[in-house]
Design a protein around this motif. Structure first.
Motif, short mmCIF file in Angstrom:
data_model
loop_
_atom_site.label_atom_id
_atom_site.label_comp_id
_atom_site.label_asym_id
_atom_site.label_seq_id
_atom_site.Cartn_x
_atom_site.Cartn_y
_atom_site.Cartn_z
N PHE A 165 -8.77 11.37 12.32
CA PHE A 165 -7.42 11.19 11.78
C PHE A 165 -7.36 11.58 10.31
O PHE A 165 -6.45 12.27 9.87
CB PHE A 165 -6.96 9.74 11.95
CG PHE A 165 -5.90 9.60 13.00
CD1 PHE A 165 -4.59 9.94 12.72
CD2 PHE A 165 -6.23 9.15 14.26
CE1 PHE A 165 -3.63 9.82 13.69
CE2 PHE A 165 -5.27 9.03 15.24
CZ PHE A 165 -3.96 9.37 14.95
N VAL A 166 -8.35 11.08 9.56
CA VAL A 166 -8.34 11.37 8.12
C VAL A 166 -8.45 12.87 7.89
O VAL A 166 -7.77 13.45 7.04
CB VAL A 166 -9.50 10.65 7.41
CG1 VAL A 166 -9.46 10.95 5.93
CG2 VAL A 166 -9.42 9.17 7.64
N ARG A 222 1.53 1.56 -3.84
CA ARG A 222 0.15 1.99 -4.03
C ARG A 222 -0.72 0.87 -4.61
O ARG A 222 -1.55 1.08 -5.48
CB ARG A 222 0.07 3.25 -4.90
CG ARG A 222 -1.21 4.07 -4.74
CD ARG A 222 -1.61 4.37 -3.31
NE ARG A 222 -1.15 5.68 -2.86
CZ ARG A 222 -0.35 5.84 -1.78
NH1 ARG A 222 0.05 4.79 -1.09
NH2 ARG A 222 0.02 7.02 -1.40
N PRO A 256 -3.65 13.60 8.17
CA PRO A 256 -3.57 12.68 7.04
C PRO A 256 -2.24 11.94 6.94
O PRO A 256 -2.15 10.92 6.29
CB PRO A 256 -3.77 13.59 5.83
CG PRO A 256 -3.48 14.96 6.30
CD PRO A 256 -3.83 14.99 7.75
N ILE A 291 -2.77 3.28 7.60
CA ILE A 291 -3.05 4.69 7.30
C ILE A 291 -2.93 5.54 8.56
O ILE A 291 -2.35 6.62 8.53
CB ILE A 291 -4.46 4.81 6.67
CG1 ILE A 291 -4.48 4.11 5.32
CG2 ILE A 291 -4.84 6.27 6.50
CD1 ILE A 291 -5.87 3.95 4.75
N VAL A 292 -3.46 5.05 9.67
CA VAL A 292 -3.36 5.81 10.92
C VAL A 292 -1.90 5.96 11.34
O VAL A 292 -1.48 7.01 11.80
CB VAL A 292 -4.19 5.12 12.03
CG1 VAL A 292 -3.78 5.65 13.40
CG2 VAL A 292 -5.66 5.38 11.82
N VAL A 323 -3.54 -1.12 -3.38
CA VAL A 323 -4.47 -1.10 -2.25
C VAL A 323 -5.12 -2.47 -2.14
O VAL A 323 -5.97 -2.82 -2.95
CB VAL A 323 -5.54 -0.01 -2.42
CG1 VAL A 323 -6.39 0.07 -1.18
CG2 VAL A 323 -4.88 1.32 -2.71
N PHE A 363 0.82 -1.22 0.00
CA PHE A 363 0.00 0.00 0.00
C PHE A 363 0.85 1.27 0.00
O PHE A 363 0.64 2.17 -0.80
CB PHE A 363 -0.93 0.00 1.22
CG PHE A 363 -1.75 1.24 1.33
CD1 PHE A 363 -2.85 1.42 0.52
CD2 PHE A 363 -1.41 2.24 2.22
CE1 PHE A 363 -3.60 2.57 0.60
CE2 PHE A 363 -2.16 3.39 2.31
CZ PHE A 363 -3.26 3.57 1.49
N PHE A 398 -11.03 7.56 13.90
CA PHE A 398 -10.53 7.36 12.54
C PHE A 398 -10.91 8.53 11.64
O PHE A 398 -10.08 9.04 10.89
CB PHE A 398 -11.08 6.08 11.93
CG PHE A 398 -10.42 4.88 12.48
CD1 PHE A 398 -9.05 4.89 12.71
CD2 PHE A 398 -11.14 3.75 12.78
CE1 PHE A 398 -8.43 3.79 13.23
CE2 PHE A 398 -10.52 2.65 13.31
CZ PHE A 398 -9.17 2.66 13.54
N ILE A 399 -12.16 8.93 11.73
CA ILE A 399 -12.62 10.04 10.88
C ILE A 399 -11.80 11.28 11.21
O ILE A 399 -11.35 12.00 10.31
CB ILE A 399 -14.13 10.27 11.07
CG1 ILE A 399 -14.91 9.08 10.53
CG2 ILE A 399 -14.57 11.55 10.37
CD1 ILE A 399 -16.40 9.14 10.74
N GLY A 445 -9.87 -4.64 6.48
CA GLY A 445 -10.15 -3.22 6.64
C GLY A 445 -9.37 -2.64 7.82
O GLY A 445 -8.83 -1.54 7.74
N GLN A 446 -9.32 -3.41 8.91
CA GLN A 446 -8.63 -2.91 10.10
C GLN A 446 -7.14 -2.73 9.85
O GLN A 446 -6.54 -1.74 10.27
CB GLN A 446 -8.85 -3.88 11.26
CG GLN A 446 -10.25 -3.75 11.85
CD GLN A 446 -10.56 -4.83 12.84
OE1 GLN A 446 -9.91 -5.87 12.88
NE2 GLN A 446 -11.57 -4.61 13.66
N LEU A 498 -5.65 -2.16 7.06
CA LEU A 498 -5.47 -1.00 6.18
C LEU A 498 -5.52 0.28 7.01
O LEU A 498 -4.74 1.22 6.80
CB LEU A 498 -6.59 -1.00 5.13
CG LEU A 498 -6.37 -0.32 3.80
CD1 LEU A 498 -5.07 -0.75 3.18
CD2 LEU A 498 -7.52 -0.64 2.86
N ILE A 499 -6.40 0.29 7.98
CA ILE A 499 -6.52 1.47 8.84
C ILE A 499 -5.30 1.62 9.74
O ILE A 499 -4.82 2.73 9.97
CB ILE A 499 -7.83 1.39 9.62
CG1 ILE A 499 -8.94 1.90 8.71
CG2 ILE A 499 -7.78 2.20 10.89
CD1 ILE A 499 -10.29 1.66 9.19
#
Lengths: 320, 289
Positions: free
Chosen positions: A293-294, A53, A298, A251-252, A55, A49, A290-291, A244-245, A247-248
């Motif tokens: 954080f985004v 890139r 970022p 990203i986090v 995903v 990722f 999470f929201i 999903g977790q 991936l988060i």
């Protein structure tokens, strides 16, 4: 952050992790071990990722496959745990070659969906192939077998922690060497502009297949560690929610940094543990965090940390 | 039961299943086509629709009111989310949406559990549709026939809306080229809020309609989101007709697979998706790979 500062910070962190078993109560050791295993898992996804890139919505496939393979070996062959874990990783890496070949037929969102489809296929199989996977019950009572030659140091709580930590550190050093090599430069080239990289004469598809295989192998190593750690392997390890977790976590933590996803996994574990102890509705606050954080961070935790250390923030557009 | 009667009932079953899947898939594909984002919260909004529908039906005693009210409320909620959160992210990487909508899925899922509890709730269908009809001497629930009918009505309505209505035209224009549409004076921001709201409302419609069949439960989001993804991928991201074809394909694969080979039913769906993608990476009607 300057390389020297990063190096010192890294060594200090490692020292803390090595000394942790001396001061921590058993339940905290369990949490820390799981965080180390998940850190390895998240870092493996970062190769795909963060650096290429690619995903993946189906990275749980690697984790679950490694866990089932290792668990099956430990239950049915009495193979030493040390070997079973790596055998699981190797098998997952080989499967990763096939997955990489198939999924790289597509690009973009379709690539993501193919990885998801493959993971869900494994999930479906794990339910039905009862003779091997134990069906919906999964594999239970996975032992931490000793050996080779009666070598039992890894089977204790602290011993297993050091085993997992060694895998994480080894995996990190290998990944860092990989992304700094010419191979890693091509991966970053694919991330930034695949068409241009192809025009420069690189067969980008082969590079993508290779990185998927490596990421699967490392993810399988993490899963292989999880099976004897938890003592079981069940279908949830293959479920898309875990994909999903993770991936988060990446990203986090901060994608494309290797260290970031490890921190992201630890943060994830900590939040889940703290929030679930404090409120029954932990998933609600989790989602809100999470929201936030985004929207506001970022670059992830690692981006925040390095931004604070250097006294400046780089906008997301500059780094990706 | 004769083979013919069996085939007939299974076909109608499959069609009604396809109708439910279509409501999910078409919303997801409209949102993707316009905004290039994958809405991970789609399953959670479907579930929210089912629970809101339950409350409206319990409060008013009318399923029909729930059928109208739940999609409207969830649609407004979706539009509000686009206005306040998603709007800030359009200049960012696509993975920002993934994460935000994943977060939304967690929040909605938990909020539903806190509000309505963890038990599955029985939603009574409308009394007029509670009976059975006889097809080739086999009893068949009227409600499933009703689902097929409403699926057809909604599909035609959306198609006509996209083809004929002014807003539909603007949506298609924005999907094709948002910058150009913006330059020509289209309020692209407003269009995006509308489409996200419509997509969420359609998911909720699916949820309300599914509730009398499967009860409203906390688990309904997780399974259904994958079905919706599969449909949209098979049909081609962003293609309205593709989502219809995908829903029909998956509806039939699920129903017939469950009947003839229950052990492999779960795997069939993914095998179909893999086969389609390996042959046509962009999906059956997708433009890009």
């Amino acid at each position: 952050m300057k390389p020297l500062t990063t190096g010192i910070a890294g060594i200090a962190l490692l020292a803390v992790l090595v000394l942790a078993p001396l001061g921590l109560p058993p339940f905290a050791m369990t949490l820390l071990t799981e965080a180390v295993i998940l850190g390895l898992f998240a870092m493996s996804l970062d190769l795909m990722f963060g650096y290429t890139r690619l995903v993946s919505f189906g990275h749980a496939a690697a984790y679950g496959l490694g866990a089932y393979a290792c668990g099956w070996l430990l239950l049915n062959t009495g193979m030493p745990m040390l070997f079973a874990v790596f055998a699981g990783a190797l098998l997952t890496g080989i499967v990763g070659l096939g997955v990489g070949w198939m999924c790289t037929l597509a690009t973009g969102v379709s690539f993501s969906m193919l990885t998801l489809a493959f993971a869900q296929l494994l999930y479906a199989i794990s339910f039905k192939w009862t003779s091997v996977t134990g069906g919906s019950d999964g594999l239970a009572g996975i032992p931490r077998t000793v050996g080779p030659f009666g070598f039992a140091a890894l089977s204790s709580k602290a011993g297993f922690y050091y085993f997992a930590l060694a895998c994480l550190v080894g995996g990190f050093l290998a990944c860092r060497a990989l992304v700094r090599s010419p191979f890693g430069a091509v991966l970053r080239g694919i991330r930034e502009n695949e068409a241009k990289t192809t025009a420069l004469g690189y067969n980008t598809r082969l590079y993508k297949i290779a990185v998927v295989a490596v990421a699967y192998g490392l993810g399988g190593l993490a899963g292989g560690l999880y099976a004897p750690f938890a003592g079981f392997a069940n279908t949830e390890l293959l479920f898309w929610l875990l994909s999903g977790q993770v991936l988060i976590m990446v990203i986090v933590g901060g994608a494309g940094t290797l260290v970031g996803p490890i921190l992201g996994a630890a943060f994830f574990m900590l939040m889940e543990h703290q929030l679930s102890a404090w409120t029954e509705a932990w998933a609600l606050y989790f989602g809100l965090i999470f929201i936030a954080f985004v929207l506001f961070a970022p670059e992830g935790i690692w981006g925040l940390a390095t931004g604070l250390a250097t006294g400046r923030f780089r906008p997301a557009s500059e780094r990706h | 039961m004769s083979t013919l009667a069996l085939l007939l009932t299974q076909t109608v079953n499959a069609l009604s299943q396809s109708a439910l899947l279509f409501f999910l898939g078409v919303g997801l594909t409209l949102i993707f086509g316009l905004m290039r984002i994958v809405n991970f919260a789609h399953g959670a909004l479907y579930m929210l629709g089912a629970f809101v529908g339950y409350s409206i039906a319990a409060w008013s005693g009318s399923f029909w009111l729930a059928l109208a009210g739940a999609p409207l409320l969830v649609g407004l909620f979706g539009a509000g989310f686009e206005l306040t959160i998603l709007r800030r992210l359009y200049r960012r990487d696509a993975h920002a949406f993934l994460m935000v909508t994943f977060g939304l899925a967690l929040v909605v899922g938990e909020a539903v559990r806190l509000t309505w509890g963890s038990d599955a709730l029985q939603v009574a269908g409308p009394p007029a549709l509670s009976g059975v009809v006889f097809m080739l001497d086999e009893p068949f629930p009227v409600y499933r026939l009703f689902l097929v009918a409403i699926g057809v009505v909604v599909a035609v309505a959306i198609w006509q809306f996209l083809e004929r209505a002014r807003l539909g035209l603007l949506i298609r224009a924005t999907s094709q080229n948002a910058d150009m549409a913006n330059a020509l004076g289209v309020d692209v921001k407003m269009i995006r809020s509308c489409v996200f709201g419509i997509g969420c409302g359609l998911a909720a419609l699916g949820g309300v309609l599914a509730a009398p069949l499967v009860t409203a439960s906390n688990g309904m989001a997780a399974t259904v989101i994958i079905d919706a993804f599969v449909i949209v991928i098979i049909g081609g991201m962003g293609s309205f007709l593709g989502s219809l074809i995908g829903a029909l394909l998956i509806g039939f694969v699920q129903v017939f697979g469950n009947y003839y080979a229950p052990d492999f039913a779960l795997a069939f769906m993914y095998l179909v998706m893999l086969a389609v993608l390996v042959m046509r990476p962009g999906g059956l009607l997708g433009k890009e790979a």
